[in-house]
Design a protein around this motif. Sequence first.
Motif, PDB file in Angstrom:
ATOM      1  N   ARG A 315      53.109  31.190  46.261  1.00 20.30           N
ATOM      2  CA  ARG A 315      52.006  30.567  46.987  1.00 20.30           C
ATOM      3  C   ARG A 315      51.319  31.586  47.896  1.00 20.30           C
ATOM      4  NH1 ARG A 315      54.300  24.479  48.534  1.00 20.30           N
ATOM      5  NH2 ARG A 315      54.838  23.919  46.384  1.00 20.30           N
ATOM      6  N   ALA A 316      51.040  32.735  47.322  1.00 20.33           N
ATOM      7  CA  ALA A 316      50.404  33.811  48.072  1.00 20.33           C
ATOM      8  C   ALA A 316      48.972  33.432  48.426  1.00 20.33           C
ATOM      9  CB  ALA A 316      50.428  35.094  47.246  1.00 20.33           C
ATOM     10  N   GLU A 317      48.430  34.099  49.441  1.00 17.49           N
ATOM     11  CA  GLU A 317      47.044  33.884  49.827  1.00 17.49           C
ATOM     12  C   GLU A 317      46.107  34.336  48.699  1.00 17.49           C
ATOM     13  OE1 GLU A 317      45.954  32.376  52.576  1.00 17.49           O
ATOM     14  OE2 GLU A 317      48.057  31.987  53.107  1.00 17.49           O
ATOM     15  N   PHE A 318      44.900  33.772  48.712  1.00 18.78           N
ATOM     16  CA  PHE A 318      43.962  34.019  47.628  1.00 18.78           C
ATOM     17  C   PHE A 318      43.666  35.502  47.402  1.00 18.78           C
ATOM     18  CE2 PHE A 318      39.607  34.215  45.868  1.00 18.78           C
ATOM     19  CZ  PHE A 318      39.847  33.582  44.664  1.00 18.78           C
ATOM     20  N   PRO A 319      43.446  36.326  48.443  1.00 18.12           N
ATOM     21  CA  PRO A 319      43.155  37.753  48.189  1.00 18.12           C
ATOM     22  C   PRO A 319      44.254  38.465  47.408  1.00 18.12           C
ATOM     23  CG  PRO A 319      42.555  37.173  50.438  1.00 18.12           C
ATOM     24  CD  PRO A 319      43.312  36.002  49.874  1.00 18.12           C
ATOM     25  N   ILE A 320      45.516  38.056  47.595  1.00 18.29           N
ATOM     26  CA  ILE A 320      46.628  38.687  46.873  1.00 18.29           C
ATOM     27  C   ILE A 320      46.552  38.359  45.389  1.00 18.29           C
ATOM     28  CG2 ILE A 320      49.155  38.757  46.655  1.00 18.29           C
ATOM     29  CD1 ILE A 320      49.314  38.251  49.652  1.00 18.29           C
ATOM     30  N   LEU A 321      46.013  37.186  45.073  1.00 18.72           N
ATOM     31  CA  LEU A 321      45.876  36.774  43.670  1.00 18.72           C
ATOM     32  C   LEU A 321      44.809  37.592  42.936  1.00 18.72           C
ATOM     33  CD1 LEU A 321      47.237  34.279  42.101  1.00 18.72           C
ATOM     34  CD2 LEU A 321      44.998  33.197  42.341  1.00 18.72           C
ATOM     35  N   LEU A 322      43.857  38.136  43.690  1.00 22.43           N
ATOM     36  CA  LEU A 322      42.699  38.765  43.069  1.00 22.43           C
ATOM     37  C   LEU A 322      43.028  40.049  42.318  1.00 22.43           C
ATOM     38  CD1 LEU A 322      39.840  38.277  45.688  1.00 22.43           C
ATOM     39  CD2 LEU A 322      40.196  37.090  43.522  1.00 22.43           C
ATOM     40  N   LEU A 323      43.961  40.880  42.832  1.00 20.10           N
ATOM     41  CA  LEU A 323      44.243  42.162  42.183  1.00 20.10           C
ATOM     42  C   LEU A 323      44.815  41.991  40.783  1.00 20.10           C
ATOM     43  CD1 LEU A 323      44.311  45.200  42.191  1.00 20.10           C
ATOM     44  CD2 LEU A 323      46.509  45.109  43.405  1.00 20.10           C
ATOM     45  N   PRO A 324      45.923  41.232  40.591  1.00 19.05           N
ATOM     46  CA  PRO A 324      46.412  41.063  39.217  1.00 19.05           C
ATOM     47  C   PRO A 324      45.419  40.318  38.328  1.00 19.05           C
ATOM     48  CG  PRO A 324      47.607  39.617  40.718  1.00 19.05           C
ATOM     49  CD  PRO A 324      46.807  40.565  41.573  1.00 19.05           C
ATOM     50  N   LEU A 325      44.602  39.442  38.925  1.00 19.33           N
ATOM     51  CA  LEU A 325      43.581  38.751  38.134  1.00 19.33           C
ATOM     52  C   LEU A 325      42.529  39.737  37.639  1.00 19.33           C
ATOM     53  CD1 LEU A 325      42.485  36.042  37.095  1.00 19.33           C
ATOM     54  CD2 LEU A 325      41.247  35.812  39.255  1.00 19.33           C
ATOM     55  N   PHE A 326      42.141  40.676  38.493  1.00 12.55           N
ATOM     56  CA  PHE A 326      41.168  41.704  38.120  1.00 12.55           C
ATOM     57  C   PHE A 326      41.700  42.548  36.965  1.00 12.55           C
ATOM     58  CE2 PHE A 326      39.252  45.921  38.550  1.00 12.55           C
ATOM     59  CZ  PHE A 326      37.901  45.608  38.632  1.00 12.55           C
ATOM     60  N   VAL A 327      42.969  42.934  37.024  1.00  9.09           N
ATOM     61  CA  VAL A 327      43.581  43.732  35.965  1.00  9.09           C
ATOM     62  C   VAL A 327      43.602  42.947  34.655  1.00  9.09           C
ATOM     63  CG1 VAL A 327      45.726  44.820  35.185  1.00  9.09           C
ATOM     64  CG2 VAL A 327      44.972  45.103  37.553  1.00  9.09           C
ATOM     65  N   THR A 328      43.964  41.680  34.736  1.00  9.71           N
ATOM     66  CA  THR A 328      44.064  40.844  33.531  1.00  9.71           C
ATOM     67  C   THR A 328      42.714  40.689  32.838  1.00  9.71           C
ATOM     68  OG1 THR A 328      45.896  39.604  34.529  1.00  9.71           O
ATOM     69  CG2 THR A 328      44.762  38.581  32.664  1.00  9.71           C
ATOM     70  N   VAL A 329      41.685  40.330  33.590  1.00  9.53           N
ATOM     71  CA  VAL A 329      40.363  40.121  32.996  1.00  9.53           C
ATOM     72  C   VAL A 329      39.785  41.437  32.491  1.00  9.53           C
ATOM     73  CG1 VAL A 329      38.015  39.313  33.427  1.00  9.53           C
ATOM     74  CG2 VAL A 329      39.958  38.074  34.402  1.00  9.53           C
ATOM     75  N   SER A 330      39.964  42.527  33.252  1.00 13.41           N
ATOM     76  CA  SER A 330      39.422  43.824  32.848  1.00 13.41           C
ATOM     77  C   SER A 330      39.998  44.301  31.526  1.00 13.41           C
ATOM     78  CB  SER A 330      39.695  44.865  33.933  1.00 13.41           C
ATOM     79  OG  SER A 330      39.059  44.524  35.147  1.00 13.41           O
ATOM     80  N   SER A 331      41.249  43.953  31.256  1.00 17.23           N
ATOM     81  CA  SER A 331      41.903  44.431  30.029  1.00 17.23           C
ATOM     82  C   SER A 331      41.174  43.987  28.773  1.00 17.23           C
ATOM     83  CB  SER A 331      43.357  43.943  29.987  1.00 17.23           C
ATOM     84  OG  SER A 331      43.425  42.533  29.828  1.00 17.23           O
ATOM     85  N   VAL A 332      40.406  42.895  28.860  1.00 13.01           N
ATOM     86  CA  VAL A 332      39.656  42.413  27.697  1.00 13.01           C
ATOM     87  C   VAL A 332      38.666  43.471  27.221  1.00 13.01           C
ATOM     88  CG1 VAL A 332      38.080  40.622  26.877  1.00 13.01           C
ATOM     89  CG2 VAL A 332      39.947  40.028  28.417  1.00 13.01           C
ATOM     90  N   GLY A 333      38.159  44.295  28.146  1.00 11.69           N
ATOM     91  CA  GLY A 333      37.223  45.340  27.780  1.00 11.69           C
ATOM     92  C   GLY A 333      37.818  46.406  26.879  1.00 11.69           C
ATOM     93  N   MET A 334      39.136  46.507  26.848  1.00 13.72           N
ATOM     94  CA  MET A 334      39.801  47.433  25.937  1.00 13.72           C
ATOM     95  C   MET A 334      40.356  46.716  24.711  1.00 13.72           C
ATOM     96  SD  MET A 334      41.801  50.065  28.496  1.00 13.72           S
ATOM     97  CE  MET A 334      41.867  51.328  27.217  1.00 13.72           C
ATOM     98  N   ILE A 335      40.703  45.458  24.854  1.00 12.79           N
ATOM     99  CA  ILE A 335      41.311  44.720  23.746  1.00 12.79           C
ATOM    100  C   ILE A 335      40.271  44.353  22.683  1.00 12.79           C
ATOM    101  CG2 ILE A 335      42.460  42.567  23.096  1.00 12.79           C
ATOM    102  CD1 ILE A 335      43.805  42.631  25.875  1.00 12.79           C
ATOM    103  N   THR A 336      39.162  43.741  23.101  1.00 12.86           N
ATOM    104  CA  THR A 336      38.204  43.182  22.146  1.00 12.86           C
ATOM    105  C   THR A 336      37.559  44.218  21.231  1.00 12.86           C
ATOM    106  OG1 THR A 336      37.753  41.331  23.634  1.00 12.86           O
ATOM    107  CG2 THR A 336      36.129  41.788  21.917  1.00 12.86           C
ATOM    108  N   PRO A 337      36.974  45.311  21.742  1.00 17.66           N
ATOM    109  CA  PRO A 337      36.301  46.241  20.813  1.00 17.66           C
ATOM    110  C   PRO A 337      37.254  46.912  19.843  1.00 17.66           C
ATOM    111  CG  PRO A 337      36.330  47.137  23.043  1.00 17.66           C
ATOM    112  CD  PRO A 337      36.783  45.724  23.147  1.00 17.66           C
ATOM    113  N   ASN A 338      38.461  47.264  20.294  1.00 23.00           N
ATOM    114  CA  ASN A 338      39.392  47.963  19.413  1.00 23.00           C
ATOM    115  C   ASN A 338      40.004  47.028  18.374  1.00 23.00           C
ATOM    116  OD1 ASN A 338      39.348  50.655  20.683  1.00 23.00           O
ATOM    117  ND2 ASN A 338      40.161  49.572  22.446  1.00 23.00           N
ATOM    118  N   ALA A 339      40.392  45.839  18.780  1.00 20.84           N
ATOM    119  CA  ALA A 339      40.972  44.899  17.826  1.00 20.84           C
ATOM    120  C   ALA A 339      39.939  44.468  16.789  1.00 20.84           C
ATOM    121  CB  ALA A 339      41.527  43.679  18.563  1.00 20.84           C
TER     122      ALA A 339
END
Length: 424
Positions: A315-339
Amino acid sequence: MTTGTAGADIEAQRHPRGRIARYALVLGGLTAFGPLSVDMYLPALPAMADDLHSSDAQVQLTLAVFLLGLGVGQLVVGPLSDAFGRRTPLLVGVTIFTAASVVAALSPTLPVLIAARAAQAFGAAAGMVIARAAVRDLFSGVAMARFFSTLMLVTGAAPILAPVLGGQLLRWTSWRGIFVALTVFGVTLLVVAASALPETLPKSHRRSAQPRDILGTYVGLLRDRVFVGYAVTIGLAFSVTFAYISGSPFVFQQHYGLSASDYGFVFALNGIGLVLAGQLNGRLVSRFAPRTLLRTGLTLSLTGVVGLVVAAALRAEFPILLLPLFVTVSSVGMITPNATTLALADHPRSAGSASALLGLVQFFTGGAISPLVGLLGGDSALGMTVVMAVAAAAAFTTFAVLTRRPHRHQGKRSDESAQIDHVG
């Protein structure tokens, strides 16, 4: 000079930079149909539930139906574009999208809106499937991977701008105004596609439109274990993103107390990460094999969702949630074009059908995820992140198990497929 660089130089001679920029804008706009149609009205979901006297889970069905419609629509349009060329099915599809957007804006009840979303999805499917097939018509090898990365500049702008635009529209209009904006987008893209996108599939390369032949093409694709592996990997990776897309409006606004406009800006921040990752991938693809970059993207996705689950469980504060969320969403930029590049490499003569299957798997899995997030608790951060984690783990496992071609089959691969697996 590496093999990948040599192939890219040949593509540069075939397609001058100015023409590539034009293709990127038009094809990027076509692939943006899906993200715009989903992301623009995300901030309005809670308001739609109140206005249409529906529950959160019922309103989320408009997302699920749209994604399923995108999948089925691509399955139909893909082989038609292989048989009749890209332009005619494309222009018909964009027209359907525009008309359905008008109906959605005027919908008096949730069932009418759901039906309009299904028709809207079918029209959007034409733009998305034909855009991928046209890229396969125009480019090959490393240049194809690089162009798919370039498209992330345009398609990545959709998830960045759409929620912000949707949130701002809600300041002075209702959710219906968002569908009016989509109508305007449809009309604009219809004019641009009709005037700026040539036919990319020569008549000599077209396939039969007989149902038996279309079915035979699909059966052949489904028998290709490696193609299926990449398709399922894309679908599961997309499910990670869509669990976030369908759950975040309720989690961020109802659980963490963000306003609709604040939610739009948070969503845009993650979209910027996706664009940056896509551009980085475009630079790296001449030095590293697309398969290596794909593995890296899947690893980043899995790492990010583990951090999300931990943050939500504590139950971390919202700002703490943002970093792993940023990494997760950003990874799509490498997954989609290569796959996508790896999946289409061995199927140049059935690019429309292959693109359709990629879209079907992608949006079918995404559509299945949407109700699951709602059932686990529409505004539960832990429920949303657990679904994301399961999908990310399944994507990485599918990639590891299904996409490595046995050594005895290496000789059966196309020269292009072998090239893009051994860049650098």
